[in-house]
Scaffold this motif. Structure first.
Motif, PDB file in Angstrom:
ATOM      1  N   LEU A   1       8.841   0.753  -7.649  1.00  7.63           N
ATOM      2  CA  LEU A   1       9.139  -0.496  -7.106  1.00  7.63           C
ATOM      3  C   LEU A   1      10.363  -0.457  -6.414  1.00  7.63           C
ATOM      4  O   LEU A   1      11.544  -0.545  -7.359  1.00  7.63           O
ATOM      5  CB  LEU A   1       8.928  -1.868  -8.165  1.00  7.63           C
ATOM      6  CG  LEU A   1       7.460  -2.130  -8.406  1.00  7.63           C
ATOM      7  CD1 LEU A   1       6.489  -2.275  -7.152  1.00  7.63           C
ATOM      8  CD2 LEU A   1       6.623  -1.233  -9.466  1.00  7.63           C
ATOM      9  N   THR A   2      10.728  -0.727  -5.185  1.00  8.47           N
ATOM     10  CA  THR A   2      12.020  -0.536  -4.730  1.00  8.47           C
ATOM     11  C   THR A   2      11.956  -1.455  -3.400  1.00  8.47           C
ATOM     12  O   THR A   2      11.031  -1.316  -2.578  1.00  8.47           O
ATOM     13  CB  THR A   2      12.498   0.846  -4.579  1.00  8.47           C
ATOM     14  OG1 THR A   2      13.699   0.721  -3.706  1.00  8.47           O
ATOM     15  CG2 THR A   2      11.272   1.564  -3.820  1.00  8.47           C
ATOM     16  N   PRO A   3      13.303  -2.235  -3.136  1.00  7.71           N
ATOM     17  CA  PRO A   3      13.252  -2.970  -1.686  1.00  7.71           C
ATOM     18  C   PRO A   3      13.184  -1.982  -0.735  1.00  7.71           C
ATOM     19  O   PRO A   3      12.703  -2.308   0.442  1.00  7.71           O
ATOM     20  CB  PRO A   3      14.761  -3.455  -1.877  1.00  7.71           C
ATOM     21  CG  PRO A   3      15.349  -3.189  -3.095  1.00  7.71           C
ATOM     22  CD  PRO A   3      14.332  -2.114  -3.938  1.00  7.71           C
TER      23      PRO A   3
ATOM     24  N   ARG B   1       5.956  -1.861   2.453  1.00  8.95           N
ATOM     25  CA  ARG B   1       5.631  -3.149   2.064  1.00  8.95           C
ATOM     26  C   ARG B   1       4.362  -3.307   1.344  1.00  8.95           C
ATOM     27  O   ARG B   1       3.283  -2.923   2.203  1.00  8.95           O
ATOM     28  CB  ARG B   1       5.629  -4.241   3.144  1.00  8.95           C
ATOM     29  CG  ARG B   1       5.422  -5.698   3.064  1.00  8.95           C
ATOM     30  CD  ARG B   1       6.366  -6.573   2.786  1.00  8.95           C
ATOM     31  NE  ARG B   1       7.306  -6.422   4.137  1.00  8.95           N
ATOM     32  CZ  ARG B   1       7.391  -7.174   5.161  1.00  8.95           C
ATOM     33  NH1 ARG B   1       6.330  -8.007   5.255  1.00  8.95           N
ATOM     34  NH2 ARG B   1       8.144  -7.107   6.168  1.00  8.95           N
TER      35      ARG B   1
ATOM     36  N   CYS C   1       9.968   0.607 -12.660  1.00  9.88           N
ATOM     37  CA  CYS C   1      10.667  -0.423 -12.496  1.00  9.88           C
ATOM     38  C   CYS C   1      12.104  -0.143 -12.553  1.00  9.88           C
ATOM     39  O   CYS C   1      12.582   0.346 -13.383  1.00  9.88           O
ATOM     40  CB  CYS C   1      10.485  -1.611 -13.546  1.00  9.88           C
ATOM     41  SG  CYS C   1       8.855  -2.290 -13.298  1.00  9.88           S
TER      42      CYS C   1
ATOM     43  N   SER D   1       7.603  -1.945  -1.948  1.00  6.71           N
ATOM     44  CA  SER D   1       8.210  -3.137  -2.005  1.00  6.71           C
ATOM     45  C   SER D   1       7.253  -4.421  -1.770  1.00  6.71           C
ATOM     46  O   SER D   1       6.380  -4.208  -1.306  1.00  6.71           O
ATOM     47  CB  SER D   1       9.221  -3.055  -0.779  1.00  6.71           C
ATOM     48  OG  SER D   1       9.594  -4.824  -0.420  1.00  6.71           O
ATOM     49  N   ILE D   2       7.579  -5.564  -2.493  1.00  3.26           N
ATOM     50  CA  ILE D   2       6.678  -6.502  -2.216  1.00  3.26           C
ATOM     51  C   ILE D   2       7.223  -7.645  -1.127  1.00  3.26           C
ATOM     52  O   ILE D   2       6.727  -8.703  -1.025  1.00  3.26           O
ATOM     53  CB  ILE D   2       6.712  -7.508  -3.539  1.00  3.26           C
ATOM     54  CG1 ILE D   2       7.704  -8.196  -4.294  1.00  3.26           C
ATOM     55  CG2 ILE D   2       5.859  -6.601  -4.645  1.00  3.26           C
ATOM     56  CD1 ILE D   2       7.441  -9.070  -5.334  1.00  3.26           C
TER      57      ILE D   2
ATOM     58  N   LEU E   1      15.354  -9.112  -5.393  1.00  7.83           N
ATOM     59  CA  LEU E   1      15.068  -9.403  -6.738  1.00  7.83           C
ATOM     60  C   LEU E   1      16.263  -8.862  -7.623  1.00  7.83           C
ATOM     61  O   LEU E   1      17.013  -7.792  -6.972  1.00  7.83           O
ATOM     62  CB  LEU E   1      13.686  -8.768  -7.333  1.00  7.83           C
ATOM     63  CG  LEU E   1      12.388  -9.335  -6.380  1.00  7.83           C
ATOM     64  CD1 LEU E   1      11.111  -8.791  -6.977  1.00  7.83           C
ATOM     65  CD2 LEU E   1      12.188 -10.966  -6.409  1.00  7.83           C
TER      66      LEU E   1
ATOM     67  N   GLY F   1      12.950  -4.650 -10.697  1.00 10.32           N
ATOM     68  CA  GLY F   1      11.191  -4.208 -10.074  1.00 10.32           C
ATOM     69  C   GLY F   1      10.307  -4.956 -11.115  1.00 10.32           C
ATOM     70  O   GLY F   1       9.073  -4.899 -10.771  1.00 10.32           O
TER      71      GLY F   1
ATOM     72  N   ALA G   1       8.046  -7.582  -9.391  1.00 18.02           N
ATOM     73  CA  ALA G   1       7.495  -7.061  -8.489  1.00 18.02           C
ATOM     74  C   ALA G   1       6.196  -6.283  -8.909  1.00 18.02           C
ATOM     75  O   ALA G   1       5.398  -6.251  -8.417  1.00 18.02           O
ATOM     76  CB  ALA G   1       8.199  -6.003  -7.671  1.00 18.02           C
TER      77      ALA G   1
ATOM     78  N   VAL H   1       3.621  -8.791  -9.664  1.00 20.44           N
ATOM     79  CA  VAL H   1       2.815  -9.323  -8.467  1.00 20.44           C
ATOM     80  C   VAL H   1       1.937  -8.162  -8.065  1.00 20.44           C
ATOM     81  O   VAL H   1       0.687  -8.425  -7.753  1.00 20.44           O
ATOM     82  CB  VAL H   1       3.974  -9.523  -7.355  1.00 20.44           C
ATOM     83  CG1 VAL H   1       3.272  -9.665  -5.892  1.00 20.44           C
ATOM     84  CG2 VAL H   1       4.724 -10.632  -7.508  1.00 20.44           C
ATOM     85  N   LEU H   2       2.333  -7.109  -8.088  1.00 18.95           N
ATOM     86  CA  LEU H   2       1.265  -6.015  -7.905  1.00 18.95           C
ATOM     87  C   LEU H   2       0.075  -6.032  -8.665  1.00 18.95           C
ATOM     88  O   LEU H   2      -1.055  -5.736  -8.292  1.00 18.95           O
ATOM     89  CB  LEU H   2       1.923  -4.500  -8.008  1.00 18.95           C
ATOM     90  CG  LEU H   2       1.211  -3.356  -7.515  1.00 18.95           C
ATOM     91  CD1 LEU H   2       0.379  -3.411  -6.336  1.00 18.95           C
ATOM     92  CD2 LEU H   2       2.334  -2.094  -7.482  1.00 18.95           C
TER      93      LEU H   2
END
Ligand code: 9D3
Length: 245
Positions: free
Chosen positions: A88-90, A94, A113, A133-134, A139, A142, A145, A148-149
């Motif tokens: 999970l990374t910006p 997407r 994370c 990324s979400i 954030l 991670g 995120a 969320v996933l």
């Protein structure tokens, strides 16, 4: 074996967190999925249990060490080596509903994370991590995120959603945003419910809802609307109901 998530994090106590409640929580208790969180720090080898170090080339912040992360990933893979590993990374791809469907079709996920500035690039390459990324906002780590996933995945697992909330007709599956909903009272603070919904004419109600879903999608999400109108031949899409101009 049910769908299994392993979360690699410096904050293992954050999990299952909100995923232990509501729909996901019931499914977890029912054994429809499982989760374990691994403390990345427990894979450090020095007496200070170091997980990060300063970046080669200089600059601000700290980078997570590849050797520590690799050992954590190896431990997670022991609980099911056929699961894709996601970082999970910006800067990742997407997340969208198509990716969620793909993840759910598999045996589960390994979720890494990050904290600090990121992870050493070599462990991403060596382990073939898929970067996700979400969305385009920042954030602090991670973990939210990953939640969320996982929430998006778990609700699609067989037997998790009841018939009522079953995803066949909903937004991002139909390709349209939701039409407006109303319940009693029929008039509230001088506001009436659209009369067609009280008419008892099911076909007219369906037509009104379709038109409203299309209007709202066109107004709010031109990107989704363009996709939707380009897929007019897809099964169920727009059948017999061309959009108003
Ligand atoms: C200095 C540049 N920053 C990138 C915008 C560094 C940075 C900020 C925040 C690196 C990591 C983070 C923490 N975020 C996540 O780990 C993260 C995330 C996010 O912030 N937004 C959307 N999706 C995700 S997935 C993981």
């Amino acid at each position: 074996m049910s769908w299994h998530a392993s979360v690699l994090t410096l904050f293992p106590e954050m999990f299952p967190g909100p995923l232990g409640q509501s729909l996901a929580g019931r499914a977890l208790r029912d054994g429809r999925w499982s989760i374990d969180s691994l403390d990345i720090r427990s894979f450090a080898t020095d007496r200070h249990r170091t997980v990060d170090d300063t970046p080669f080339g200089g600059g601000a912040g700290m980078v997570m060490r590849p050797d520590v992360l690799d050992a954590a990933l190896a431990a997670a893979l022991a609980a099911g080596a056929d699961r894709p590993a996601v970082y999970l990374t910006p800067r990742g791809r997407r997340l969208d509903q198509a990716m969620v469907r793909d993840f759910v079709a598999g045996p589960g996920l390994i979720l890494l994370c990050g904290r600090y500035e990121g992870v050493d690039e070599r462990v991403i390459e060596a382990r073939g991590l898929q970067e996700v990324s979400i969305g385009d906002y920042v954030l602090s780590g991670g973990e939210p995120a990953a939640m969320v996933l996982l929430d998006a995945c778990v609700r699609l697992l067989p037997g998790v959603m009841g018939a009522a909330e079953s995803g066949v007709e909903e937004s991002f599956s139909s390709g349209l945003l939701e039409y407006p909903h109303y319940t009693r009272p029929a008039e509230w603070q001088g506001r009436a419910v659209p009369p067609v919904l009280l008419s008892g004419h099911h076909a007219e109600v369906a037509r009104w809802r379709q038109a409203e879903a299309e209007r709202i999608t066109r107004e709010r999400r031109p990107d989704l609307w363009a996709q939707y109108t380009s897929h007019a031949a897809a099964p169920g899409a727009m059948d017999g109901r061309p959009a108003a101009a």
